[in-house]
Design an enzyme around this catalytic site. Structure first.
Site, PDB file in Angstrom:
ATOM      1  N   ASP A 130     -52.975  33.006 -14.884  1.00 48.94           N
ATOM      2  CA  ASP A 130     -54.279  32.715 -14.556  1.00 48.94           C
ATOM      3  C   ASP A 130     -54.916  33.988 -15.000  1.00 48.94           C
ATOM      4  O   ASP A 130     -54.926  34.929 -14.465  1.00 48.94           O
ATOM      5  CB  ASP A 130     -54.338  32.740 -13.003  1.00 48.94           C
ATOM      6  CG  ASP A 130     -55.861  32.619 -12.436  1.00 48.94           C
ATOM      7  OD1 ASP A 130     -56.746  32.616 -13.181  1.00 48.94           O
ATOM      8  OD2 ASP A 130     -56.155  32.538 -11.321  1.00 48.94           O
ATOM      9  N   TRP A 138     -56.249  36.487  -5.234  1.00 50.46           N
ATOM     10  CA  TRP A 138     -55.959  35.220  -6.140  1.00 50.46           C
ATOM     11  C   TRP A 138     -54.612  34.573  -6.347  1.00 50.46           C
ATOM     12  O   TRP A 138     -54.507  33.486  -6.020  1.00 50.46           O
ATOM     13  CB  TRP A 138     -56.787  35.249  -7.558  1.00 50.46           C
ATOM     14  CG  TRP A 138     -58.209  34.889  -7.268  1.00 50.46           C
ATOM     15  CD1 TRP A 138     -59.454  35.944  -7.385  1.00 50.46           C
ATOM     16  CD2 TRP A 138     -58.855  33.955  -6.532  1.00 50.46           C
ATOM     17  NE1 TRP A 138     -60.581  35.475  -7.152  1.00 50.46           N
ATOM     18  CE2 TRP A 138     -60.328  34.140  -6.511  1.00 50.46           C
ATOM     19  CE3 TRP A 138     -58.635  32.773  -6.223  1.00 50.46           C
ATOM     20  CZ2 TRP A 138     -61.114  33.336  -5.954  1.00 50.46           C
ATOM     21  CZ3 TRP A 138     -59.485  31.837  -5.562  1.00 50.46           C
ATOM     22  CH2 TRP A 138     -60.848  32.195  -5.640  1.00 50.46           C
ATOM     23  N   LYS A 142     -66.123  33.056 -15.433  1.00 49.16           N
ATOM     24  CA  LYS A 142     -66.147  34.178 -15.148  1.00 49.16           C
ATOM     25  C   LYS A 142     -66.570  34.995 -16.595  1.00 49.16           C
ATOM     26  O   LYS A 142     -67.502  35.885 -16.814  1.00 49.16           O
ATOM     27  CB  LYS A 142     -64.903  34.974 -14.819  1.00 49.16           C
ATOM     28  CG  LYS A 142     -64.124  34.251 -13.582  1.00 49.16           C
ATOM     29  CD  LYS A 142     -64.709  34.732 -12.272  1.00 49.16           C
ATOM     30  CE  LYS A 142     -64.488  33.903 -11.209  1.00 49.16           C
ATOM     31  NZ  LYS A 142     -63.229  33.654 -10.917  1.00 49.16           N
TER      32      LYS A 142
HETATM   33  C1  LIG Z   1     -62.494  32.865  -9.646  1.00 46.98           C
HETATM   34  C2  LIG Z   1     -60.930  33.062  -9.863  1.00 46.98           C
HETATM   35  C3  LIG Z   1     -60.345  31.699  -9.353  1.00 46.98           C
HETATM   36  C4  LIG Z   1     -61.153  30.750  -8.721  1.00 46.98           C
HETATM   37  O1  LIG Z   1     -61.506  30.081  -9.478  1.00 46.98           O
HETATM   38  P1  LIG Z   1     -62.233  28.314  -9.017  1.00 46.98           P
HETATM   39  O2  LIG Z   1     -62.767  28.115 -10.751  1.00 46.98           O
HETATM   40  O3  LIG Z   1     -63.219  28.782  -8.192  1.00 46.98           O
HETATM   41  O4  LIG Z   1     -61.234  27.479  -8.809  1.00 46.98           O
HETATM   42  C5  LIG Z   1     -58.758  31.756  -9.335  1.00 46.98           C
HETATM   43  N1  LIG Z   1     -58.255  32.928  -9.965  1.00 46.98           N
HETATM   44  C6  LIG Z   1     -58.818  33.999 -10.427  1.00 46.98           C
HETATM   45  C7  LIG Z   1     -58.176  35.014 -10.882  1.00 46.98           C
HETATM   46  C8  LIG Z   1     -60.348  34.119 -10.233  1.00 46.98           C
HETATM   47  O5  LIG Z   1     -61.140  35.133 -10.694  1.00 46.98           O
END
Ligand SMILES: *Cc1c(COP(=O)(O)O)cnc(C)c1O
Length: 367
Positions: free
Chosen positions: A178, A104, A202
């Site tokens: 993030d 990511w 998540k």
């Molecule tokens: C799932 C995930 C993303 C992507 O998220 P979207 O909502 O599909 O854009 C980005 N960063 C991390 C750490 C993730 O687990």
């Protein structure tokens, strides 16, 4: 219908607390005596404004978000944030420092520079380790003059997590994190960050809403040249109502925040998450090498546990047979392979125990 519980180990959209889904079911056709579903309510109605307000207040309570931070519930997922943070907070800067530790953060790194002249500087790169270890903050090549330092605290696909949350000394650029796949799984100190963002699907709610927490002073960097829909300042000035927010996902997120309160908040959640992760990692480590996890012990994720038999066909069989037992979505990320068990807040200890029972039995048959 199955007569045994299904445990959902999906990395995202991930499992949600049953109590949350039951409340949503109960309120589906008639929210709080209104005779309407939350899904069909005007986002500007008092009823929805109250849902949004309480969701924000409950999130603030859970994370102890200081008053000088703004909270937004946006759309576009974490992916949209990769660019929004640059468009808004790198304005007038030459450089952004980007820490790459897995799938990511590598995606973020590849996207952040688009539509911008800013240099996205690779401050640390976990790739040479095959993303099995995390570069410590001391190894990050960062510059005090950079707009911010971007990192991912839990790498969902690779199964890595900064077990001690990185912090930067005074005088260093703000940290932009993030936290999609770990937010609300442990206590954090929000004041250590400039920005925290997380796609909800998540560990918070359904797909469609992204939580963004922003230190107020950074908003001075936002320029009117950024189109409104990507401009944090616009969203904040309009109290999150610049355009139609993802009303139903925000409502479910609010229910999850309340559920977390009833579970005893993040301290309790963290203890349970520690126990689940320890239990699962020791099952892997005590399998005599049948199952392996190659992540450095200090960097093993407590949210996404990756493991493998070392045999791709057997790994596939594992995920398939597990699914027959109601242990769902255990295949690893497409580029990583093997297995991955995502054990977010809503995964009960019983789910981990059921997985371990199956692992033991599978090993007996194929080991
Ligand atoms: C799932 C995930 C993303 C992507 O998220 P979207 O909502 O599909 O854009 C980005 N960063 C991390 C750490 C993730 O687990």
């Amino acid at each position: 219908m199955t007569n045994h519980p299904v445990y959902n180990f999906s990395s995202g959209p991930g499992t949600l607390p049953e109590a949350v889904l039951r409340t949503a079911q109960h309120e589906m056709l008639d929210y709080n005596g209104t005779g309407m579903s939350v899904m069909t309510m005007s986002h500007r109605s008092d009823m929805f404004m109250s849902i949004l307000h309480h969701a924000e207040q409950d999130l603030r309570g859970l994370l102890a978000i200081p008053d000088n931070y703004k909270v937004l519930f946006l759309q576009g997922g974490a992916n949209a944030q990769f660019n929004m943070v640059v468009m808004n907070f790198a304005n007038g800067f030459k450089r952004v420092d980007s820490v790459v530790t897995g799938n990511w953060s590598a995606t973020a790194h590849s996207q952040m520079g688009k539509l911008s002249d800013v240099d996205i500087h690779l401050a640390a790169d976990g790739k040479p380790s095959g993303y099995t270890a995390l570069p410590g903050v001391g190894e990050w090549d960062i510059d005090a003059g950079s707009a911010f330092v971007h990192f991912v605290s839990n790498e969902t696909a690779n199964g890595l997590q900064y077990r001690t949350m990185p912090t930067l000394p005074e005088g260093m650029p703000p940290l932009v994190c993030d936290m999609s796949s770990e937010i609300l799984s442990r206590k954090i100190n929000v004041a250590d960050f400039g920005v925290i963002y997380a796609g909800a699907q998540k560990n918070i709610g359904p797909a469609g809403v992204t939580v963004v927490i922003i230190r107020e002073d950074l908003l001075e960097r936002c320029s009117d040249r950024v189109p409104n829909v990507w401009n944090y300042k616009t969203h904040i000035n309009k109290q999150g109502m610049y355009n139609t927010p993802a009303t139903y996902p925000i409502y479910i997120a609010g229910l999850t925040f309340r559920w977390l309160q009833t579970q005893g908040g993040l301290k309790k959640m963290e203890a349970l998450n520690d126990l689940k992760a320890e239990t699962l990692y020791s099952a892997i480590d005590n399998s005599g090498g049948f199952y392996t996890n190659n992540i450095h012990p200090d960097a093993r994720s407590k949210m996404n546990v990756v493991f493998s038999t070392g045999n791709a066909d057997l790994d596939k069989r594992f995920a398939l047979e597990a699914s027959f037992r109601g242990l769902e979505f255990l295949s690893g990320y497409k580029s990583v392979g093997g297995m991955r068990a995502s054990i977010y807040n809503a995964m009960p200890l019983e789910g981990v125990a059921a997985l371990i029972d199956f692992m033991t039995e599978f090993q007996r048959r194929y080991g």
